[in-house]
Design a protein around this motif. Structure first.
Motif, PDB file in Angstrom:
ATOM      1  N   PHE A   6       0.879  -1.178   0.000  1.00  0.00           N
ATOM      2  CA  PHE A   6       0.000   0.000   0.000  1.00  0.00           C
ATOM      3  C   PHE A   6       0.908   1.216   0.000  1.00  0.00           C
ATOM      4  O   PHE A   6       1.902   1.253   0.737  1.00  0.00           O
ATOM      5  CB  PHE A   6      -0.912   0.044   1.244  1.00  0.00           C
ATOM      6  N   SER A   7       0.565   2.197  -0.811  1.00  0.00           N
ATOM      7  CA  SER A   7       1.354   3.429  -0.850  1.00  0.00           C
ATOM      8  C   SER A   7       0.419   4.617  -0.969  1.00  0.00           C
ATOM      9  O   SER A   7      -0.386   4.680  -1.900  1.00  0.00           O
ATOM     10  CB  SER A   7       2.303   3.386  -2.055  1.00  0.00           C
ATOM     11  N   GLY A   8       0.520   5.556  -0.032  1.00  0.00           N
ATOM     12  CA  GLY A   8      -0.331   6.747  -0.095  1.00  0.00           C
ATOM     13  C   GLY A   8       0.154   7.722  -1.148  1.00  0.00           C
ATOM     14  O   GLY A   8      -0.608   8.178  -2.003  1.00  0.00           O
ATOM     15  N   THR A   9       1.444   8.042  -1.116  1.00  0.00           N
ATOM     16  CA  THR A   9       1.951   9.112  -1.982  1.00  0.00           C
ATOM     17  C   THR A   9       3.100   8.670  -2.901  1.00  0.00           C
ATOM     18  O   THR A   9       3.734   9.508  -3.528  1.00  0.00           O
ATOM     19  CB  THR A   9       2.396  10.332  -1.126  1.00  0.00           C
ATOM     20  N   GLY A  10       3.380   7.387  -2.956  1.00  0.00           N
ATOM     21  CA  GLY A  10       4.296   6.894  -3.986  1.00  0.00           C
ATOM     22  C   GLY A  10       5.589   6.261  -3.492  1.00  0.00           C
ATOM     23  O   GLY A  10       6.205   5.471  -4.212  1.00  0.00           O
ATOM     24  N   ASN A  11       6.031   6.585  -2.280  1.00  0.00           N
ATOM     25  CA  ASN A  11       7.334   6.062  -1.830  1.00  0.00           C
ATOM     26  C   ASN A  11       7.353   4.531  -1.773  1.00  0.00           C
ATOM     27  O   ASN A  11       8.302   3.887  -2.232  1.00  0.00           O
ATOM     28  CB  ASN A  11       7.673   6.602  -0.434  1.00  0.00           C
ATOM     29  N   THR A  12       6.314   3.975  -1.198  1.00  0.00           N
ATOM     30  CA  THR A  12       6.301   2.515  -1.029  1.00  0.00           C
ATOM     31  C   THR A  12       6.111   1.828  -2.385  1.00  0.00           C
ATOM     32  O   THR A  12       6.660   0.747  -2.623  1.00  0.00           O
ATOM     33  CB  THR A  12       5.198   2.111  -0.028  1.00  0.00           C
ATOM     34  N   TRP A  13       5.354   2.472  -3.263  1.00  0.00           N
ATOM     35  CA  TRP A  13       5.237   1.960  -4.643  1.00  0.00           C
ATOM     36  C   TRP A  13       6.630   1.882  -5.280  1.00  0.00           C
ATOM     37  O   TRP A  13       6.987   0.894  -5.912  1.00  0.00           O
ATOM     38  CB  TRP A  13       4.314   2.892  -5.459  1.00  0.00           C
TER      39      TRP A  13
ATOM     40  N   ALA B  87       9.854   8.324   7.222  1.00  0.00           N
ATOM     41  CA  ALA B  87      10.494   9.619   7.022  1.00  0.00           C
ATOM     42  C   ALA B  87      11.673   9.801   7.956  1.00  0.00           C
ATOM     43  O   ALA B  87      12.620  10.507   7.647  1.00  0.00           O
ATOM     44  CB  ALA B  87       9.484  10.728   7.257  1.00  0.00           C
ATOM     45  N   LEU B  88      11.595   9.160   9.114  1.00  0.00           N
ATOM     46  CA  LEU B  88      12.645   9.387  10.106  1.00  0.00           C
ATOM     47  C   LEU B  88      12.853   8.173  11.005  1.00  0.00           C
ATOM     48  O   LEU B  88      13.934   7.624  11.078  1.00  0.00           O
ATOM     49  CB  LEU B  88      12.269  10.607  10.966  1.00  0.00           C
ATOM     50  N   ALA B  89      11.769   7.760  11.689  1.00  0.00           N
ATOM     51  CA  ALA B  89      11.928   6.698  12.680  1.00  0.00           C
ATOM     52  C   ALA B  89      10.671   5.857  12.751  1.00  0.00           C
ATOM     53  O   ALA B  89       9.564   6.382  12.683  1.00  0.00           O
ATOM     54  CB  ALA B  89      12.177   7.319  14.051  1.00  0.00           C
ATOM     55  N   SER B  90      10.871   4.552  12.908  1.00  0.00           N
ATOM     56  CA  SER B  90       9.689   3.699  12.959  1.00  0.00           C
ATOM     57  C   SER B  90       9.781   2.603  14.003  1.00  0.00           C
ATOM     58  O   SER B  90       8.986   1.670  13.983  1.00  0.00           O
ATOM     59  CB  SER B  90       9.399   3.114  11.588  1.00  0.00           C
TER      60      SER B  90
ATOM     61  N   PRO C 240       3.801   2.308   4.118  1.00  0.00           N
ATOM     62  CA  PRO C 240       4.431   3.423   4.828  1.00  0.00           C
ATOM     63  C   PRO C 240       4.156   3.318   6.324  1.00  0.00           C
ATOM     64  O   PRO C 240       3.073   2.881   6.729  1.00  0.00           O
ATOM     65  CB  PRO C 240       3.727   4.656   4.242  1.00  0.00           C
ATOM     66  N   VAL C 241       5.110   3.731   7.119  1.00  0.00           N
ATOM     67  CA  VAL C 241       4.924   3.749   8.572  1.00  0.00           C
ATOM     68  C   VAL C 241       3.970   4.879   8.946  1.00  0.00           C
ATOM     69  O   VAL C 241       4.163   6.015   8.533  1.00  0.00           O
ATOM     70  CB  VAL C 241       6.280   4.024   9.262  1.00  0.00           C
ATOM     71  N   TYR C 242       2.944   4.565   9.711  1.00  0.00           N
ATOM     72  CA  TYR C 242       2.073   5.597  10.288  1.00  0.00           C
ATOM     73  C   TYR C 242       2.139   5.412  11.807  1.00  0.00           C
ATOM     74  O   TYR C 242       1.470   4.533  12.365  1.00  0.00           O
ATOM     75  CB  TYR C 242       0.614   5.427   9.834  1.00  0.00           C
TER      76      TYR C 242
HETATM   77  C1  LIG Z   1      -0.429   9.480   8.978  1.00  0.00           C
HETATM   78  C2  LIG Z   1       1.054   9.382   8.779  1.00  0.00           C
HETATM   79  C3  LIG Z   1       1.870   8.985   9.833  1.00  0.00           C
HETATM   80  C4  LIG Z   1       3.257   8.906   9.654  1.00  0.00           C
HETATM   81  N1  LIG Z   1       4.021   8.479  10.696  1.00  0.00           N
HETATM   82  C5  LIG Z   1       5.366   8.364  10.529  1.00  0.00           C
HETATM   83  C6  LIG Z   1       6.182   7.886  11.594  1.00  0.00           C
HETATM   84  O1  LIG Z   1       5.705   7.540  12.660  1.00  0.00           O
HETATM   85  N2  LIG Z   1       7.522   7.816  11.393  1.00  0.00           N
HETATM   86  C7  LIG Z   1       8.099   8.178  10.204  1.00  0.00           C
HETATM   87  O2  LIG Z   1       9.316   8.102  10.090  1.00  0.00           O
HETATM   88  N3  LIG Z   1       7.342   8.606   9.160  1.00  0.00           N
HETATM   89  C8  LIG Z   1       5.994   8.712   9.297  1.00  0.00           C
HETATM   90  N4  LIG Z   1       5.219   9.153   8.248  1.00  0.00           N
HETATM   91  C9  LIG Z   1       5.867   9.461   6.956  1.00  0.00           C
HETATM   92  C10 LIG Z   1       5.702   8.327   5.944  1.00  0.00           C
HETATM   93  O3  LIG Z   1       5.793   7.064   6.574  1.00  0.00           O
HETATM   94  C11 LIG Z   1       6.760   8.360   4.827  1.00  0.00           C
HETATM   95  O4  LIG Z   1       6.871   9.600   4.226  1.00  0.00           O
HETATM   96  C12 LIG Z   1       6.440   7.262   3.808  1.00  0.00           C
HETATM   97  O5  LIG Z   1       7.589   6.987   3.038  1.00  0.00           O
HETATM   98  C13 LIG Z   1       5.293   7.613   2.872  1.00  0.00           C
HETATM   99  O6  LIG Z   1       5.094   6.524   2.002  1.00  0.00           O
HETATM  100  P1  LIG Z   1       4.057   6.527   0.793  1.00  0.00           P
HETATM  101  O7  LIG Z   1       4.522   7.620  -0.157  1.00  0.00           O
HETATM  102  O8  LIG Z   1       4.201   5.171   0.189  1.00  0.00           O
HETATM  103  O9  LIG Z   1       2.714   6.807   1.332  1.00  0.00           O
HETATM  104  C14 LIG Z   1       3.845   9.240   8.393  1.00  0.00           C
HETATM  105  C15 LIG Z   1       3.012   9.635   7.337  1.00  0.00           C
HETATM  106  C16 LIG Z   1       1.631   9.710   7.515  1.00  0.00           C
HETATM  107  C17 LIG Z   1       0.771  10.131   6.348  1.00  0.00           C
END
Ligand SMILES: Cc1cc2nc3c(=O)[nH]c(=O)nc-3n(C[C@H](O)[C@H](O)[C@H](O)COP(=O)(O)O)c2cc1C
Ligand code: SF4
Ligand code: SF4
Length: 278
Positions: free
Chosen positions: A9-16, A94-97, A61-63
């Motif tokens: 699953f990818s919201g904005t493209g990174n995981t894709w 983006a930073l830490a998970s 993506p990590v949420y």
């Molecule tokens: C609701 C939400 C929560 C997030 N929580 C975290 C987090 O806890 N730690 C982190 O490093 N990034 C967090 N992020 C950033 C995304 O995980 C990161 O930018 C990711 O690569 C986005 O992937 P996507 O483009 O596939 O959606 C969060 C983003 C969203 C939208």
């Protein structure tokens, strides 16, 4: 040669980007690899499809140290393994998970899978809202730099899966501490942020893009306005991809300098890549 399936699953493209890059690397190693977005997958085919794989890979993506709502729903539906198939979990962050990928991996151990790999990949941040400040997403060479840094890591990940190695990250006291702290608050934060979804009617051209790309069917164009329901996963796709930045998420988010929208992994990225049916 293994039969491998990647579900992401990818919201904005990174995981894709990660999932398709991993697919390419695994294919180079001679494996048969299918890669499915869970949004476009025919869920009735899942049991048969997953049972036929030697190795399954899940990406999201990590949420807040867990997976997005649509991925958690998908995992709940995911069939048990009766042959202890290998599974690998990766998350983009983006930073830490913390312990995210491991925590999700535990769900699959309980379903009978053999957890082989857990990985986190640092990508550009997509989340920076008035009530959810992180760091500003960039849409410049810094995105490309992160992609370049990730290429060899994706290649190593593919090599480890290919060689059937076990490599688990996140299963340590610090990982669990950070993970548990973040997981405590994430549902409430997502619910409260998504309640602020609205459009700036003076910017909205009623183009319909947001309705077309929303992964949860949360958006509807009705008459001359855009309606949001209560199924938002806060994936930020509509917010980031509205061509006129008419979608707002909190007071002040109309200011694109203060709250830039993340446009995805590289200049060739196009949001339609996330919703194309295989
Ligand atoms: C609701 C939400 C929560 C997030 N929580 C975290 C987090 O806890 N730690 C982190 O490093 N990034 C967090 N992020 C950033 C995304 O995980 C990161 O930018 C990711 O690569 C986005 O992937 P996507 O483009 O596939 O959606 C969060 C983003 C969203 C939208
Ligand atoms: S994508 Fe933006 S401009 Fe198009 S209908 Fe949605 S809010 Fe309006
Ligand atoms: S409404 Fe927007 S942020 Fe919420 S799930 Fe749909 S596309 Fe994602």
């Amino acid at each position: 040669m293994k039969k491998i399936i990647i579900y992401y699953f990818s919201g904005t493209g990174n995981t894709w980007w990660l999932a398709t890059g991993l697919q390419a690397q695994l294919k180079l190693k001679g494996h048969s690899v299918d890669c499915y977005s869970i949004e476009t997958l025919a869920i009735e085919d899942l049991t048969q499809q997953a049972a036929a794989a030697d190795h399954i890979i899940l990406g999201f993506p990590v949420y807040g140290s867990t997976a997005p709502g649509p991925m958690l729903d998908f995992i709940n539906l995911f069939p048990d393994s009766h042959t202890t198939q290998g599974i690998s979990i990766f998350a983009t962050q983006a930073l830490a998970s913390g312990d995210t990928a491991y925590e999700i991996g535990l769900k699959f151990i309980r379903k009978g899978y053999d957890l082989k790999q857990t990985r986190h990949f640092r990508m550009m941040n997509n989340l920076h809202l008035p009530k959810f400040r992180f760091y500003k997403p960039k849409n410049d060479a810094r995105v490309d730099k992160l992609l370049e840094q990730n290429r060899p890591l994706v290649s190593k990940f593919a090599a480890a899966i290919s060689a059937d190695c076990t490599h688990i990250i996140g299963n340590n006291p610090l990982g669990h501490l950070l993970g548990n702290l973040q997981r405590k608050h994430i549902d409430r934060l997502i619910a409260s942020a998504s309640k602020e979804l609205k459009t700036d009617a003076s910017r909205c051209t009623l183009c319909g893009t947001c309705q077309r790309i929303c992964p949860t069917g949360n958006i509807e164009l009705s008459g001359d306005s855009v309606r949001f329901y209560d199924q938002c996963a806060l994936c930020l796709r509509c917010y980031s991809q509205c061509p006129t930045a008419a979608i707002l998420l909190g007071e002040g988010s109309e200011d694109e300098k203060k709250f830039p929208r993340y446009k995805g992994p590289g200049k060739d990225f196009n949001v339609d890549l996330l919703i194309q049916k295989k």
